[in-house]
Motif scaffolding. Structure first.
Motif, PDB file in Angstrom:
ATOM      1  N   ALA A  71      -6.164  11.811   4.472  1.00  0.00           N
ATOM      2  CA  ALA A  71      -7.275  12.411   3.711  1.00  0.00           C
ATOM      3  C   ALA A  71      -8.525  11.526   3.678  1.00  0.00           C
ATOM      4  O   ALA A  71      -9.624  12.000   3.992  1.00  0.00           O
ATOM      5  CB  ALA A  71      -6.818  12.779   2.309  1.00  0.00           C
ATOM      6  N   PRO A  72      -8.438  10.247   3.296  1.00  0.00           N
ATOM      7  CA  PRO A  72      -9.655   9.425   3.289  1.00  0.00           C
ATOM      8  C   PRO A  72     -10.258   9.245   4.681  1.00  0.00           C
ATOM      9  O   PRO A  72     -11.484   9.183   4.827  1.00  0.00           O
ATOM     10  CB  PRO A  72      -9.190   8.076   2.737  1.00  0.00           C
ATOM     11  N   LEU A  73      -9.413   9.199   5.700  1.00  0.00           N
ATOM     12  CA  LEU A  73      -9.934   9.068   7.072  1.00  0.00           C
ATOM     13  C   LEU A  73     -10.718  10.315   7.472  1.00  0.00           C
ATOM     14  O   LEU A  73     -11.789  10.210   8.086  1.00  0.00           O
ATOM     15  CB  LEU A  73      -8.784   8.816   8.053  1.00  0.00           C
ATOM     16  N   GLN A  74     -10.191  11.473   7.133  1.00  0.00           N
ATOM     17  CA  GLN A  74     -10.907  12.714   7.440  1.00  0.00           C
ATOM     18  C   GLN A  74     -12.245  12.773   6.700  1.00  0.00           C
ATOM     19  O   GLN A  74     -13.264  13.166   7.280  1.00  0.00           O
ATOM     20  CB  GLN A  74     -10.051  13.932   7.089  1.00  0.00           C
ATOM     21  N   ARG A  75     -12.241  12.378   5.428  1.00  0.00           N
ATOM     22  CA  ARG A  75     -13.504  12.376   4.670  1.00  0.00           C
ATOM     23  C   ARG A  75     -14.510  11.402   5.299  1.00  0.00           C
ATOM     24  O   ARG A  75     -15.698  11.697   5.376  1.00  0.00           O
ATOM     25  CB  ARG A  75     -13.249  12.011   3.207  1.00  0.00           C
ATOM     26  N   TRP A  76     -14.052  10.241   5.744  1.00  0.00           N
ATOM     27  CA  TRP A  76     -14.928   9.242   6.347  1.00  0.00           C
ATOM     28  C   TRP A  76     -15.524   9.763   7.660  1.00  0.00           C
ATOM     29  O   TRP A  76     -16.720   9.615   7.895  1.00  0.00           O
ATOM     30  CB  TRP A  76     -14.144   7.954   6.564  1.00  0.00           C
ATOM     31  N   ILE A  77     -14.695  10.413   8.486  1.00  0.00           N
ATOM     32  CA  ILE A  77     -15.186  10.981   9.749  1.00  0.00           C
ATOM     33  C   ILE A  77     -16.195  12.095   9.456  1.00  0.00           C
ATOM     34  O   ILE A  77     -17.251  12.169  10.098  1.00  0.00           O
ATOM     35  CB  ILE A  77     -14.014  11.526  10.605  1.00  0.00           C
ATOM     36  N   GLU A  78     -15.921  12.938   8.496  1.00  0.00           N
ATOM     37  CA  GLU A  78     -16.854  14.017   8.143  1.00  0.00           C
ATOM     38  C   GLU A  78     -18.167  13.446   7.609  1.00  0.00           C
ATOM     39  O   GLU A  78     -19.250  13.980   7.894  1.00  0.00           O
ATOM     40  CB  GLU A  78     -16.205  14.961   7.140  1.00  0.00           C
ATOM     41  N   LEU A  79     -18.095  12.368   6.850  1.00  0.00           N
ATOM     42  CA  LEU A  79     -19.303  11.694   6.365  1.00  0.00           C
ATOM     43  C   LEU A  79     -20.128  11.161   7.543  1.00  0.00           C
ATOM     44  O   LEU A  79     -21.360  11.309   7.559  1.00  0.00           O
ATOM     45  CB  LEU A  79     -18.934  10.565   5.410  1.00  0.00           C
ATOM     46  N   LEU A  80     -19.476  10.562   8.510  1.00  0.00           N
ATOM     47  CA  LEU A  80     -20.182  10.077   9.701  1.00  0.00           C
ATOM     48  C   LEU A  80     -20.828  11.215  10.473  1.00  0.00           C
ATOM     49  O   LEU A  80     -21.958  11.085  10.960  1.00  0.00           O
ATOM     50  CB  LEU A  80     -19.220   9.306  10.618  1.00  0.00           C
ATOM     51  N   ILE A  81     -20.130  12.333  10.591  1.00  0.00           N
ATOM     52  CA  ILE A  81     -20.688  13.499  11.292  1.00  0.00           C
ATOM     53  C   ILE A  81     -21.944  13.984  10.588  1.00  0.00           C
ATOM     54  O   ILE A  81     -22.966  14.248  11.229  1.00  0.00           O
ATOM     55  CB  ILE A  81     -19.627  14.617  11.401  1.00  0.00           C
ATOM     56  N   ARG A  82     -21.891  14.076   9.263  1.00  0.00           N
ATOM     57  CA  ARG A  82     -23.078  14.516   8.507  1.00  0.00           C
ATOM     58  C   ARG A  82     -24.204  13.486   8.580  1.00  0.00           C
ATOM     59  O   ARG A  82     -25.367  13.831   8.764  1.00  0.00           O
ATOM     60  CB  ARG A  82     -22.704  14.783   7.044  1.00  0.00           C
ATOM     61  N   ARG A  83     -23.853  12.229   8.421  1.00  0.00           N
ATOM     62  CA  ARG A  83     -24.871  11.160   8.399  1.00  0.00           C
ATOM     63  C   ARG A  83     -25.645  11.063   9.694  1.00  0.00           C
ATOM     64  O   ARG A  83     -26.846  10.848   9.692  1.00  0.00           O
ATOM     65  CB  ARG A  83     -24.199   9.822   8.093  1.00  0.00           C
TER      66      ARG A  83
END
Length: 157
Positions: free
Chosen positions: A45-57
């Protein structure tokens, strides 16, 4: 290797270069061990959130590209597999560090072959992205290969 060979000092204290490389390998092994533990403790879960944050950023396409593929590939099974691979990497480096500290011939071979495998990638990085960092990494890796190869050759005399 002949233990009575007068050209090679079998005392591990006579090899400060091997000790320096052993310490670096031990640090790499401990860092990898903590990364494997972190993967197991955090889960997907935290890894997925981190990857999604990078995609948005970085305004990346959330449905296409390598980051999107990575975000969709993260699952409990893939995290366990990644942790297992990183744990094996850590164990290999810690074993190599122990062997180099004790001046074992097999550890010199393992380290020499392992470091030499990185040289083509270091040269590619140097050509592709020239700079002081790429130069430093290449020079350090060449020195490690040289020290370990010299140790192997001294044992063979």
């Amino acid at each position: 290797m002949n233990p009575a060979d007068p050209h090679y000092n079998a005392d591990p204290k006579a090899h400060p270069g091997l000790h320096a490389i052993a310490m670096v390998e031990a640090v790499k092994g401990l860092l990898a061990l903590s990364a494997a533990s972190g993967l197991e403790l955090l889960g997907p879960a935290p890894l997925q959130r981190w990857i999604e944050l990078l995609i948005r950023r970085f305004h990346l396409d959330p449905e296409h590209g390598s980051m999107a593929w990575l975000a969709h590939s993260i699952s409990p099974g893939s995290v366990h597999l990644a942790a297992g691979i990183v744990f094996a990497y850590a164990a290999l480096h810690l074993l190599e560090a122990w062997g180099l500290w004790k001046a074992k011939a097999w550890a010199s071979w393992l380290g020499c072959v392992g470091a030499a495998l990185y040289l083509p990638f270091d040269i590619f990085a140097m050509v592709r992205h020239p700079g002081w960092l790429a130069s430093a990494v290449l020079i350090i890796n060449v020195i490690v290969v040289w020290v370990l190869a010299r140790d192997i050759l001294k044992r063979r005399r």
